[in-house]
Write an enzyme that holds these catalytic residues in place. Structure first.
Site, PDB file in Angstrom:
ATOM      1  N   SER A   4      12.711  20.071   2.019  1.00  0.00           N
ATOM      2  CA  SER A   4      13.704  19.015   2.604  1.00  0.00           C
ATOM      3  C   SER A   4      15.278  19.872   2.319  1.00  0.00           C
ATOM      4  O   SER A   4      15.450  20.418   1.609  1.00  0.00           O
ATOM      5  CB  SER A   4      13.935  17.771   1.800  1.00  0.00           C
ATOM      6  OG  SER A   4      15.034  17.104   1.953  1.00  0.00           O
ATOM      7  N   HIS A  12      -8.307  -2.032   3.607  1.00  0.00           N
ATOM      8  CA  HIS A  12      -7.030  -3.029   4.027  1.00  0.00           C
ATOM      9  C   HIS A  12      -5.675  -2.711   3.129  1.00  0.00           C
ATOM     10  O   HIS A  12      -4.735  -3.436   2.741  1.00  0.00           O
ATOM     11  CB  HIS A  12      -7.451  -4.207   3.789  1.00  0.00           C
ATOM     12  CG  HIS A  12      -8.866  -5.000   4.608  1.00  0.00           C
ATOM     13  ND1 HIS A  12      -8.614  -5.067   5.962  1.00  0.00           N
ATOM     14  CD2 HIS A  12      -9.878  -5.183   3.951  1.00  0.00           C
ATOM     15  CE1 HIS A  12      -9.944  -5.330   6.237  1.00  0.00           C
ATOM     16  NE2 HIS A  12     -10.564  -5.438   5.174  1.00  0.00           N
TER      17      HIS A  12
END
Length: 533
Positions: free
Chosen positions: A359, A235
């Site tokens: 990038s 979770h």
């Protein structure tokens, strides 16, 4: 087989005319600021002029826009061609034509082996060699000749028949039986076997080996990192530690299981005439057991025989095959996303290459583009393969033609799958484990030892162990000191207390290392060994 450049095609570009109804009707001017006012008529004129310029440019360029890596509509045939071209000999139009030729020739040879078909006597060694030479020597020029014939016949399978008749006229023995090419066949008898062979050989020669590479690469990651401790997350929250290798082993085993299911799908074929009843066969030779002949023939080309069919082989095996591939792909998506997350956490570094840009604006970045590319292409592959699985098993009455055009897209689903496998492999090759970062997370999460402590407390009868650990750990900062102080206060046997005091998050990994180390046994086909011996 060698496959050269695809035939040239022209790329047309059309631009729809401007629809003036979409423009404001209540005003004659368009204002873009207090001092700038433009005439609506001028705007319309300018837009029409722009559209005209685009149309003129398209008209000029259409003559030079031949099919190439820059003009291809599909990125598989353009940008990614170098990575998927090994599928082309099987899954292209060339491949389909080649397998049609193979089936037509093999059927004529089969007829020559049936004693009752006296009109086609047993072929000599020379004739058999000639026919095999047509198959083995089939080239792009031959496929193009068949396409040229198709322009006249407007029927692709009939074009193959005419090509073979012309090709074999020079061979005296075969020239006498030219009309037995395509004897008693419906086009689908040829096509279904051709499609099945396209699938069988592309799976055997390209897709399954690529799947094996992926499984092997992940299994190697498992073994190499079998003892590298890692904080688990359930979770998204810290959970009991594991090892990096064991988590990779999970994917290797899952993928290997699905890969085996893919390879076990029986690829089927039919050869029963127009509606699956051998009507034409029996009208010519009523004393031959044609179902037996058909089964022998289909099996002779390496396929499994389907006796109960309409005009088409119903494609159920295709649905099963494509569904199995999509399950493999979906598991690999899970892997891609997990690795993406581990890179985000810093558990992996990525080896860079000189000159590569991560990038366009942030020089520090090394993006996990290989796993993102893999994930995206797996999704595209699954969309196409799932559609094929749902559509191909449906055909109105004894057949409709909707499967014909759909089957031409098998290569798309397999191509995007292959591209995804190669992207994942490329990404894996760049990974470098960052043990410093892994250890940092473990050092900060002593609360994960609440599980073993309360489990030992249960064994020795300490009341409400879960609740006591919940009070200590939930919502509170837990350190090594606070955990050891808690253990020291426990009323449990000294031996048990000593074992707990020795525990650290890095060592609380259960059998994870052993599971990872034994991954090869777990992924071996038919292996019945227990992985924890």
């Amino acid at each position: 087989m060698e496959l050269g450049a695809a035939p040239s095609k022209l790329l047309g570009i059309s631009v729809p005319p401007l629809d003036c109804r979409t423009l404001p009707r209540r005003q004659n001017q368009i204002a873009t600021g207090p001092r700038r006012v433009f005439s609506l008529r001028a705007v319309l004129k300018d837009r029409h002029t722009s559209a005209d310029r685009v149309r003129e440019m398209a008209a000029r360029q259409s003559q030079s826009f031949e099919l190439s890596s820059l003009t291809a509509l599909s990125p598989l045939d353009g940008r990614y061609w170098s990575k998927v071209k090994e599928l082309s000999p099987y899954m292209s139009e060339y491949g389909l034509i080649y397998y049609r030729v193979l089936v037509e020739i093999k059927w004529l040879q089969k007829l020559s082996e049936i004693p009752e078909v006296v009109e086609v006597p047993s072929f000599s060694v020379e004739s058999r060699s000639f026919l095999q030479g047509v198959i083995d020597g089939f080239a792009l020029d031959d496929a193009q000749e068949i396409k040229n014939i198709e322009r006249v016949t407007n029927h692709d399978v009939k074009a193959v028949e005419y090509f073979l008749k012309k090709k074999c006229q020079s061979q005296p023995e075969i020239s006498k039986v030219l009309e037995f090419f395509h004897f008693a066949c419906t086009s689908e008898d040829i096509n279904n076997l051709a499609h099945a062979l396209m699938l069988k050989e592309s799976m055997d020669e390209v897709i399954l080996p690529s799947m094996d590479e992926v499984v092997s690469a992940i299994a190697l990651m498992a073994k190499n990192n079998a003892h590298v401790p890692m904080l688990s997350r359930t979770h998204g929250q810290p959970a009991s530690p594991t090892t990096l290798g064991k988590e990779m082993a999970v994917f290797a085993v899952r993928l290997s299981r699905e890969r085996r299911k893919v390879s076990r799908v029986e690829i089927m074929g039919k050869f029963a005439g127009a509606v699956g009843n051998y009507n034409a066969h029996l009208s010519a030779y009523p004393n031959i057991s044609w179902p037996v002949v058909a089964e022998e023939f289909v099996k002779s080309v390496g396929l499994n025989f389907n006796a109960y069919v309409t005009q088409i082989e119903p494609h159920d095996y295709m649905a099963e095959l494509f569904d199995s591939i999509t399950r493999f792909n979906t598991i690999l998506i899970d892997f891609d996303r997990d690795i993406w997350g581990y890179i985000s956490l810093g558990y992996f570094k990525q080896v860079t290459k000189a000159g590569e840009i991560g990038s366009s604006t942030m020089p520090h970045k090394v993006n996990p583009i290989d796993f993102e590319n893999s994930e995206g292409n797996l999704g595209k592959a699954n969309a196409g393969l799932s559609f094929l699985g749902r559509k191909l098993t449906i055909s109105r009455w004894q057949r409709d033609l909707t499967d014909s055009t759909v089957l031409r897209n098998m290569g798309e689903g397999l191509g995007h799958s292959l591209l995804a496998y190669k992207s994942a492999l490329q990404g894996i090759s760049k990974l470098q484990v960052n043990e410093v970062r892994l250890n940092e997370d473990l050092d900060k999460t002593w609360e994960v030892l609440a599980e073993p402590i309360q489990t030992v407390m249960r064994r020795h009868g300490v009341p409400e162990p879960y609740e006591k650990l919940k009070e200590l750990t939930r919502g509170r900062a837990v350190s090594e000191e606070s955990m050891r102080e808690f253990i020291d206060r426990l009323v449990i046997p000294d031996e048990a207390k000593k074992r707990l005091l020795k525990l650290i998050p890095h060592s609380y990994i259960g059998e994870a290392a052993q599971l990872a180390s034994n991954v090869d046994a777990a992924i071996s086909p038919g292996n019945r060994m227990k992985v924890l011996e």
